[in-house]
Design a protein around this motif. Structure first.
Motif, PDB file in Angstrom:
ATOM      1  N   VAL A 161       0.916  -1.269  -0.045  1.00 38.71           N
ATOM      2  CA  VAL A 161       0.402  -0.270   0.449  1.00 38.71           C
ATOM      3  C   VAL A 161       0.452   1.590  -0.092  1.00 38.71           C
ATOM      4  N   GLU A 162       1.840   1.051   0.740  1.00 37.21           N
ATOM      5  CA  GLU A 162       2.941   2.270   0.541  1.00 37.21           C
ATOM      6  C   GLU A 162       3.387   2.725  -0.572  1.00 37.21           C
ATOM      7  N   MET A 163       4.213   1.673  -1.045  1.00 37.97           N
ATOM      8  CA  MET A 163       5.155   1.582  -1.808  1.00 37.97           C
ATOM      9  C   MET A 163       4.098   2.666  -3.511  1.00 37.97           C
ATOM     10  N   VAL A 164       2.607   1.716  -3.683  1.00 40.06           N
ATOM     11  CA  VAL A 164       1.870   2.167  -4.945  1.00 40.06           C
ATOM     12  C   VAL A 164       0.746   2.967  -4.285  1.00 40.06           C
ATOM     13  N   CYS A 165       0.553   3.485  -3.321  1.00 42.01           N
ATOM     14  CA  CYS A 165      -0.242   4.655  -3.339  1.00 42.01           C
ATOM     15  C   CYS A 165       0.316   5.743  -3.264  1.00 42.01           C
ATOM     16  N   LEU A 166       1.601   5.814  -2.394  1.00 45.48           N
ATOM     17  CA  LEU A 166       2.259   6.903  -2.406  1.00 45.48           C
ATOM     18  C   LEU A 166       3.325   7.289  -3.448  1.00 45.48           C
ATOM     19  N   GLY A 167       3.406   6.626  -4.593  1.00 45.73           N
ATOM     20  CA  GLY A 167       4.151   6.457  -5.539  1.00 45.73           C
ATOM     21  C   GLY A 167       5.291   5.837  -5.417  1.00 45.73           C
ATOM     22  N   ALA A 168       6.111   5.386  -4.507  1.00 44.33           N
ATOM     23  CA  ALA A 168       6.820   5.324  -4.696  1.00 44.33           C
ATOM     24  C   ALA A 168       8.118   3.569  -5.939  1.00 44.33           C
ATOM     25  N   VAL A 169       6.879   3.107  -6.409  1.00 42.11           N
ATOM     26  CA  VAL A 169       7.147   2.504  -7.092  1.00 42.11           C
ATOM     27  C   VAL A 169       6.196   2.152  -8.620  1.00 42.11           C
ATOM     28  N   ASP A 170       6.723   2.357  -9.856  1.00 41.28           N
ATOM     29  CA  ASP A 170       7.068   2.435 -11.387  1.00 41.28           C
ATOM     30  C   ASP A 170       6.790   1.187 -11.745  1.00 41.28           C
TER      31      ASP A 170
END
Length: 169
Positions: free
Chosen positions: A123-132
């Protein structure tokens, strides 16, 4: 006078459009949502519109909490002079309490998920944009290992925030 470009294609570099198209298809490559991990999952058919909207709400709640908690921003931001929340102590306290309550409610939902550490990270990586996913396609390859838990958390958050399917964009 500066005129805005006639379409998104004039703003988005061709290389970015080509990368987006590989993940979300040609038809969705110019959609502004395709520039985010959540949008890529939406257009790729991994999540539905309601889950996407819940993910956007996660982003707002988490980002607000981080800003008020004094955490450094995830992305570069421009500092604008003027009145800030701290200029008015009562308003600042009210805003902090609301942000903390929202964050705590979100965190409780995520922590109740099976494999909550995995879910929290996703949730953190995807929703906060830490992963593309354009830069890290292996995460999509591993969707069967984490995707159903991620979707479950977004479904539970959508229920918490009363995000209805018909309201999802």
């Amino acid at each position: 006078m500066i005129r805005p470009p006639a379409n998104d294609e004039a703003v988005i570099p061709k290389e970015a459009i080509a990368q987006r198209a590989r993940i979300v298809g040609e038809a969705n490559a110019l959609d502004h949502r395709s520039g985010t991990a959540l949008g890529q999952l939406l257009h790729g058919g991994y999540i539905d519109a309601r889950q996407h909207d819940a993910g956007l709400r996660v982003q707002r709640v988490w980002s607000t909490w981080m800003r008020l908690a004094g955490c450094p921003p995830i992305a570069l931001v421009a500092h604008v002079q003027g009145q800030s929340a701290s200029d008015d102590d009562a308003r600042a306290a009210e805003e902090w309490n609301r942000a903390k309550d929202d964050f705590d409610a979100m965190a409780r939902v995520i922590r109740t998920q099976e494999a909550s550490k995995l879910v929290w990270d996703a949730v953190e990586m995807v929703c906060l944009g830490a992963v593309d996913f354009r830069e890290n396609p292996v995460m999509l390859d591993r969707w069967p290992m984490w995707g159903h838990r991620f979707k479950g958390a977004l479904d539970d958050l959508a229920r918490l925030w009363k995000i209805a399917s018909k309201e999802a964009a």
